[in-house]
Design an enzyme around this catalytic site. Structure first.
Site, PDB file in Angstrom:
ATOM      1  N   TYR A  64      45.440  42.219 -52.875  1.00 37.63           N
ATOM      2  CA  TYR A  64      46.496  41.219 -52.393  1.00 37.63           C
ATOM      3  C   TYR A  64      46.086  39.853 -52.621  1.00 37.63           C
ATOM      4  O   TYR A  64      46.863  38.718 -52.112  1.00 37.63           O
ATOM      5  CB  TYR A  64      46.717  41.652 -50.932  1.00 37.63           C
ATOM      6  CG  TYR A  64      47.539  42.998 -50.741  1.00 37.63           C
ATOM      7  CD1 TYR A  64      46.978  44.288 -51.401  1.00 37.63           C
ATOM      8  CD2 TYR A  64      48.781  43.126 -50.132  1.00 37.63           C
ATOM      9  CE1 TYR A  64      47.520  45.433 -50.926  1.00 37.63           C
ATOM     10  CE2 TYR A  64      49.277  44.163 -49.970  1.00 37.63           C
ATOM     11  CZ  TYR A  64      48.744  45.486 -50.345  1.00 37.63           C
ATOM     12  OH  TYR A  64      49.290  46.680 -50.251  1.00 37.63           O
ATOM     13  N   LYS A  79      36.083  52.945 -51.750  1.00 38.17           N
ATOM     14  CA  LYS A  79      36.060  53.740 -53.080  1.00 38.17           C
ATOM     15  C   LYS A  79      34.725  53.399 -53.662  1.00 38.17           C
ATOM     16  O   LYS A  79      35.125  52.794 -55.163  1.00 38.17           O
ATOM     17  CB  LYS A  79      37.420  53.711 -53.650  1.00 38.17           C
ATOM     18  CG  LYS A  79      37.577  54.333 -54.930  1.00 38.17           C
ATOM     19  CD  LYS A  79      37.963  55.881 -54.497  1.00 38.17           C
ATOM     20  CE  LYS A  79      38.093  56.840 -55.807  1.00 38.17           C
ATOM     21  NZ  LYS A  79      38.373  58.253 -55.260  1.00 38.17           N
ATOM     22  N   ASP A 108      40.410  58.577 -50.470  1.00 42.54           N
ATOM     23  CA  ASP A 108      41.132  59.740 -50.802  1.00 42.54           C
ATOM     24  C   ASP A 108      40.841  61.013 -49.786  1.00 42.54           C
ATOM     25  O   ASP A 108      41.696  61.599 -49.402  1.00 42.54           O
ATOM     26  CB  ASP A 108      41.204  60.259 -52.356  1.00 42.54           C
ATOM     27  CG  ASP A 108      39.700  59.918 -53.024  1.00 42.54           C
ATOM     28  OD1 ASP A 108      38.815  59.511 -52.191  1.00 42.54           O
ATOM     29  OD2 ASP A 108      39.400  60.513 -54.016  1.00 42.54           O
ATOM     30  N   ASP A 136      46.932  49.206 -46.192  1.00 43.96           N
ATOM     31  CA  ASP A 136      48.288  49.104 -46.200  1.00 43.96           C
ATOM     32  C   ASP A 136      48.714  50.507 -46.329  1.00 43.96           C
ATOM     33  O   ASP A 136      49.674  51.167 -45.704  1.00 43.96           O
ATOM     34  CB  ASP A 136      48.912  48.365 -47.481  1.00 43.96           C
ATOM     35  CG  ASP A 136      50.192  48.087 -47.595  1.00 43.96           C
ATOM     36  OD1 ASP A 136      50.839  48.681 -46.622  1.00 43.96           O
ATOM     37  OD2 ASP A 136      50.727  47.347 -48.333  1.00 43.96           O
TER      38      ASP A 136
END
Ligand code: NAI
Length: 335
Positions: free
Chosen positions: A125, A172, A205, A229
């Site tokens: 972002y 991740k 995930d 988000d």
């Protein structure tokens, strides 16, 4: 009774409808507020060329607290997001999104009680994108030690203050070994200073799958901006949808309270929007201002109306309009 001066950004789309409803309920709670109204987004961009006007930023800096409706961000063109701009300009580094079941609200689960702590100022972002050559675009994911440590400290401090038992860092780092790796390194260092609070880590995930299968295993989740988000909307879906989850953007100098949802152009102007999400954000705001009794009165009135279930909006299976629902909550708060 002290009067609070609070900056109000009605926003666009369903923003003006839900902010109007929430203002009436806050007034019914007995709190005295002078609102400083400011537009942002497409409305001011067309008029002045600025989507995030300087007077608005000055107003929030002065008042230190704002209540904000959603603001539309043009997709793949146009001005940069007002929401991202506001968070960066005021260094609102922590986005707090408590997700739990409300009484009477139909939901997939009845035992959800978790808090998402989303880093709010960097990651993808940062908005640092450029075309390398035609057909190839680079978008930079910025992760810093400072912001990662600060958000981890916020998550542990929140857990401690609210008697929560566990903080899970979401990442991740198996793929983004350096960037998410740094995020984890910082979270681990902060966790070592809080040995009485359990700490674990989950890949983003797998987290989504675990949230959908068994959300009650989670307590406080801390994560970089983009995952925050996405995971927030997923979590909203566990407890009844985007109409029922509030949030706070917190920094050391200012706090901006807004719903998790956006401007919902598909239902704007139709009286269908559920103001509960913004109302829950306003309750967080009242608590932030030390107005605990008023916050409790709003929660109790809201609980009464949701439990009765006859005056709810369409997303919750009812037939009431946005303002009809707000009228019912006002009556319950004043009763
Ligand atoms: P959205 O959150 O506006 O809507 C997604 C779905 O949820 C729609 O079907 C909508 O009708 C429904 N929904 C949302 N809020 C609701 C409410 N209060 N009551 C009942 N139903 C509700 O997401 P979308 O469509 O992806 O975004 C629309 C615009 O909002 C975009 O320009 C986006 O950038 C902006 N946005 C702004 C945010 C903010 O100001 N903080 C946050 C998220 C999106």
């Amino acid at each position: 009774m002290a009067t609070h001066t609070i900056t109000l950004i009605p926003g666009d789309g369903i923003g003006p409808e839900v902010t109007d409803a929430v203002l009436r309920i806050v007034e019914a709670s007995g709190v005295s507020v002078t609102w400083e109204r400011h537009d942002a987004g497409v409305v001011t961009f067309q008029r002045t060329g600025r989507a995030l006007p300087l007077e608005l930023l000055e107003s929030i800096k002065r008042n230190r607290v704002a209540l904000k409706g959603p603001v539309t961000t043009p997709i793949a063109e146009g001005f940069t997001s007002v929401n991202v701009g506001l968070r960066k300009a005021l260094d609102l580094f922590a986005n707090l999104r408590p997700v739990w079941n409300l009484p009477g609200v139909p939901a997939r689960y009845s035992n959800v009680d978790l808090v998402i702590v989303r880093e709010n100022t960097e990651d993808l972002y940062a908005g640092l994108e450029h075309q390398v050559i035609p057909g190839v675009v680079e978008s930079l994911k910025i992760i810093t030690e400072r912001a990662s440590t600060r958000i981890a400290q916020f998550a542990f401090a929140h857990a401690r203050r609210h008697g929560r038992k566990k903080v899970t860092a979401i990442h991740k780092a198996n793929i983004m070994k350096l960037s998410d790796g740094l995020f984890l390194e910082c979270a681990r260092a902060v966790a070592r200073e809080h040995a009485d609070i359990k700490y674990d880590e989950k890949i983003v995930d797998a987290t989504c799958m675990h949230l959908v299968m068994n959300p009650s295993q989670f307590d406080v989740l801390v994560m970089p901006n983009l995952y925050g988000d996405i995971v927030s909307d997923l979590c909203a879906g566990l407890v009844g949808g985007l109409g029922v989850v509030g949030s706070a953007n917190l920094g050391t100098e200012a706090a901006v309270f807004e719903a998790v949802h956006g401007s919902a152009p598909d239902i704007a102007g139709k009286g269908l929007a559920n103001p509960t999400a913004l109302l829950l954000s306003a309750v967080l705001m009242l608590r932030h201002l030390g107005e605990e009794p008023a916050a409790d009165r709003v929660m109790s009135g809201l609980g009464t109306v949701l439990t009765e279930g006859t005056q709810t909006t369409k997303d919750l299976g009812g037939t009431a309009s946005t303002q009809g629902f707000a009228d019912a909550v006002c009556r319950a708060v004043e009763a």
